[in-house]
Design a protein around this motif. Structure first.
Motif, mmCIF file in Angstrom:
data_model
loop_
_atom_site.group_PDB
_atom_site.id
_atom_site.type_symbol
_atom_site.label_atom_id
_atom_site.label_comp_id
_atom_site.label_asym_id
_atom_site.label_seq_id
_atom_site.Cartn_x
_atom_site.Cartn_y
_atom_site.Cartn_z
ATOM 1 N N ASP A 235 0.802 -1.224 0.000
ATOM 2 C CA ASP A 235 0.000 0.000 0.000
ATOM 3 C C ASP A 235 0.833 1.271 0.000
ATOM 4 O OD1 ASP A 235 -2.087 -1.727 0.033
ATOM 5 O OD2 ASP A 235 -2.821 -1.210 2.041
ATOM 6 N N ASP A 236 1.821 1.345 0.873
ATOM 7 C CA ASP A 236 2.611 2.575 0.999
ATOM 8 C C ASP A 236 3.318 2.933 -0.301
ATOM 9 O OD1 ASP A 236 1.847 3.005 3.623
ATOM 10 O OD2 ASP A 236 3.576 1.959 4.473
ATOM 11 N N LYS A 237 3.863 1.926 -0.965
ATOM 12 C CA LYS A 237 4.563 2.182 -2.220
ATOM 13 C C LYS A 237 3.588 2.641 -3.294
ATOM 14 C CE LYS A 237 7.909 2.333 -5.173
ATOM 15 N NZ LYS A 237 8.876 3.462 -5.117
ATOM 16 N N ILE A 238 2.385 2.055 -3.335
ATOM 17 C CA ILE A 238 1.388 2.472 -4.325
ATOM 18 C C ILE A 238 0.965 3.918 -4.088
ATOM 19 C CG2 ILE A 238 -0.992 2.094 -5.111
ATOM 20 C CD1 ILE A 238 -0.550 -0.899 -4.727
ATOM 21 N N LEU A 239 0.784 4.290 -2.827
ATOM 22 C CA LEU A 239 0.407 5.676 -2.522
ATOM 23 C C LEU A 239 1.543 6.647 -2.858
ATOM 24 C CD1 LEU A 239 -1.548 5.258 0.834
ATOM 25 C CD2 LEU A 239 -2.459 5.739 -1.444
ATOM 26 N N GLU A 240 2.759 6.208 -2.684
ATOM 27 C CA GLU A 240 3.909 7.029 -3.074
ATOM 28 C C GLU A 240 3.901 7.253 -4.591
ATOM 29 O OE1 GLU A 240 8.686 6.286 -3.453
ATOM 30 O OE2 GLU A 240 7.725 5.611 -1.585
ATOM 31 N N LEU A 241 3.584 6.201 -5.320
ATOM 32 C CA LEU A 241 3.510 6.306 -6.777
ATOM 33 C C LEU A 241 2.339 7.188 -7.215
ATOM 34 C CD1 LEU A 241 4.348 2.620 -7.766
ATOM 35 C CD2 LEU A 241 5.745 4.650 -8.236
ATOM 36 N N ASN A 242 1.279 7.238 -6.407
ATOM 37 C CA ASN A 242 0.156 8.120 -6.720
ATOM 38 C C ASN A 242 0.602 9.573 -6.754
ATOM 39 O OD1 ASN A 242 -2.767 8.775 -7.024
ATOM 40 N ND2 ASN A 242 -2.456 9.733 -5.033
ATOM 41 N N GLU A 243 1.448 9.955 -5.807
ATOM 42 C CA GLU A 243 1.962 11.327 -5.787
ATOM 43 C C GLU A 243 2.768 11.609 -7.047
ATOM 44 O OE1 GLU A 243 1.140 13.587 -3.471
ATOM 45 O OE2 GLU A 243 -0.167 12.008 -2.675
ATOM 46 N N GLN A 244 3.544 10.633 -7.483
ATOM 47 C CA GLN A 244 4.323 10.796 -8.710
ATOM 48 C C GLN A 244 3.401 10.844 -9.934
ATOM 49 O OE1 GLN A 244 7.576 7.945 -9.023
ATOM 50 N NE2 GLN A 244 7.799 7.876 -6.794
ATOM 51 N N LEU A 245 2.364 10.032 -9.905
ATOM 52 C CA LEU A 245 1.410 9.988 -11.009
ATOM 53 C C LEU A 245 0.750 11.343 -11.208
ATOM 54 C CD1 LEU A 245 -0.001 8.055 -13.067
ATOM 55 C CD2 LEU A 245 -1.746 7.671 -11.315
ATOM 56 N N ASN A 246 0.406 11.997 -10.123
ATOM 57 C CA ASN A 246 -0.261 13.299 -10.202
ATOM 58 C C ASN A 246 0.601 14.356 -10.889
ATOM 59 O OD1 ASN A 246 -2.535 12.289 -8.967
ATOM 60 N ND2 ASN A 246 -2.096 13.160 -6.944
ATOM 61 N N THR A 247 1.913 14.216 -10.797
ATOM 62 C CA THR A 247 2.806 15.205 -11.416
ATOM 63 C C THR A 247 2.886 15.058 -12.928
ATOM 64 O OG1 THR A 247 4.807 13.832 -11.213
ATOM 65 C CG2 THR A 247 4.234 15.224 -9.324
ATOM 66 N N THR A 248 2.299 13.987 -13.477
ATOM 67 C CA THR A 248 2.358 13.785 -14.929
ATOM 68 C C THR A 248 1.178 14.426 -15.655
ATOM 69 O OG1 THR A 248 1.123 11.668 -14.955
ATOM 70 C CG2 THR A 248 3.512 11.567 -14.533
ATOM 71 N N TYR A 249 0.250 15.018 -14.912
ATOM 72 C CA TYR A 249 -0.908 15.642 -15.551
ATOM 73 C C TYR A 249 -0.573 17.070 -15.966
ATOM 74 C CZ TYR A 249 -3.676 11.597 -14.597
ATOM 75 O OH TYR A 249 -4.147 10.314 -14.614
ATOM 76 N N VAL A 250 -0.908 17.395 -17.206
ATOM 77 C CA VAL A 250 -0.628 18.715 -17.777
ATOM 78 C C VAL A 250 -1.967 19.377 -18.083
ATOM 79 C CG1 VAL A 250 0.616 20.000 -19.554
ATOM 80 C CG2 VAL A 250 1.468 17.750 -18.807
ATOM 81 N N ALA A 251 -2.461 20.141 -17.137
ATOM 82 C CA ALA A 251 -3.787 20.747 -17.261
ATOM 83 C C ALA A 251 -3.775 21.876 -18.278
ATOM 84 C CB ALA A 251 -4.252 21.258 -15.905
ATOM 85 N N PHE A 252 -4.805 21.872 -19.149
ATOM 86 C CA PHE A 252 -4.913 22.950 -20.136
ATOM 87 C C PHE A 252 -6.382 23.306 -20.322
ATOM 88 C CE2 PHE A 252 -5.998 19.348 -22.709
ATOM 89 C CZ PHE A 252 -6.721 19.828 -23.792
ATOM 90 N N GLY A 253 -6.619 24.425 -21.006
ATOM 91 C CA GLY A 253 -7.988 24.845 -21.274
ATOM 92 C C GLY A 253 -8.626 25.506 -20.067
ATOM 93 N N ARG A 254 -9.849 25.972 -20.265
ATOM 94 C CA ARG A 254 -10.527 26.700 -19.184
ATOM 95 C C ARG A 254 -10.929 25.800 -18.027
ATOM 96 N NH1 ARG A 254 -15.975 26.141 -19.561
ATOM 97 N NH2 ARG A 254 -16.822 25.193 -21.460
ATOM 98 N N ARG A 255 -11.007 24.467 -18.276
ATOM 99 C CA ARG A 255 -11.410 23.546 -17.212
ATOM 100 C C ARG A 255 -10.217 22.946 -16.481
ATOM 101 N NH1 ARG A 255 -14.966 18.959 -19.432
ATOM 102 N NH2 ARG A 255 -15.587 18.795 -17.249
#
Length: 388
Positions: A235-255
């Protein structure tokens, strides 16, 4: 002309097969010819699992709503392993609430909270918006509304299911549940009934009859049973990877900004129940069902009609403003590579996690998750869906 019509008729007959692996009476040679025609003239349609969840939000249903919030990601993960022939089906979930005094009486004390959506964060947000209050519970009315208001489509391979949960007599209200069942048949929708209470009481108050009329499952659950989350060494390692996963999102547009904030909010909502529930959400986020092409550049580039030329500089995040199209493309491609690597790591850890939980959790659960998954699998198998 006759040859064209013959080939088209044969092609359409194969397209209309109701099961993923259904047998055809046509010869292998005919099938080979038709396959060539279909491959060149028709685009393969990805099958869909469409689930409408109808939840009683009257005073006594706090436990049911809590189970829905706590178990959403487990259900999504189970559906991510489904396969229809060689295709992985898409998932769309709709949400209704009924039986709540805060809802419009003229509408039958019901509300469409969310139409069919594949936006898992939006689905989670909608679930967490639900509150309970006393009211009148009209099962026939809410089923009828879901059947008429939602886009069920006509694809034979789609799995179309309603899950309605509550604890008052199924026959209440002016809309007959039997008439609603006939409409469900017409739309090839199976209605599964989940009675929150004693099994025999659900039978005597027509909940079983409601399921039987559409060849659905009738299940009685303990809606006040606390959700059991089994912790694992992964579990702990998966949650650590979740934090890394979130950094790969590149938000664009008005939403973009609002959607990435919603993503973080639903991470927090999952953690509010249990660490293991947050892990289940992370697994969902790393699966093929979690797509955000409307606001994330990495997912958007996977769309057939995507073009960097369509993106205005004002729609880009600050780290990409003023950059050339080639610089933006390199940045996004790097994020995509990072995401793929993280998703692969999560998939490996989750495989070990599933094996661990299977050994630890042998007791049968009497809750919403178990009821839905068991019904989904039994009905999916009738259309030759398989589980990986």
């Amino acid at each position: 002309m006759k040859t064209i019509l013959k080939t088209l008729t044969l092609a359409l007959s194969i397209v209309s097969l109701s099961a993923c692996n259904a047998k055809s009476k046509h010869s292998v040679q005919d099938l080979a010819v038709t396959t060539t025609v279909l491959n060149t003239s028709l685009k393969a349609i990805t099958p869909e699992i469409k689930v409408a969840l109808l939840l009683d939000t009257s005073n006594s249903m706090d436990g049911l709503i809590d189970q829905a919030k706590a178990q959403l990601w487990k259900i999504v993960n189970e559906l991510s392993y489904a396969k229809c022939d060689t295709q992985h089906p898409n998932l769309r979930i709709a949400l209704y609430e009924y039986g709540n005094d805060n809802l419009n009486a003229e509408e039958g004390y019901l509300r469409q909270v969310l139409p069919f959506s594949n936006d898992l964060d939006e689905i989670s947000k909608s679930l967490f918006s639900l509150t309970t209050n006393g009211g009148n519970e009209y099962c026939g009315k809410v089923i009828n509304s879901a059947l008429n208001q939602l886009e069920w489509g006509n694809e034979a391979k789609d799995l179309k299911l309603i899950f309605i949960a509550g604890n008052e007599p199924y026959s209440q209200g002016q809309v007959s549940y039997k008439e609603a069942s006939k409409l469900a048949h017409e739309k090839d929708v199976t209605v599964n009934t989940i009675f929150c209470g004693d099994y025999d009481l659900g039978v005597s108050t027509q909940w079983k009859d409601g399921a039987d009329l559409t060849h659905g499952n009738y299940i009685a659950i303990n809606h006040n049973q606390a959700t059991v989350h089994v912790a694992s060494p992964y579990d702990d390692k998966i949650l650590e990877l979740n934090e890394q996963l979130n950094t790969t999102y590149v938000a664009f547009g008005r939403r973009g900004k609002a959607k990435i904030e919603m993503q973080a909010e639903q991470d927090s909502n999952a953690r509010s129940y249990n660490k293991a529930n947050a892990v289940s959400r992370t697994v969902s986020k790393s699966s093929r069902l979690y797509t955000n092409s409307s606001w994330d550049l990495v997912d958007a580039t996977e769309e057939a009609n995507f073009s960097y030329d369509d993106i205005k500089d004002s729609e880009l995040p600050k780290e990409l403003k003023g950059k050339s199209k080639s610089e933006i493309k390199i940045y996004v491609e790097d994020k995509a590579k990072q995401r793929k690597k993280i998703q692969e790591q999560i998939a490996i850890l989750n495989l070990n996690r599933r094996k661990y939980i299977a050994k630890q959790n042998k007791a049968a659960n009497n809750d919403l998750e178990s009821a839905m998954i068991n019904a989904l699998k039994s009905q999916a198998e009738q259309k030759n869906y398989k589980w990986e």
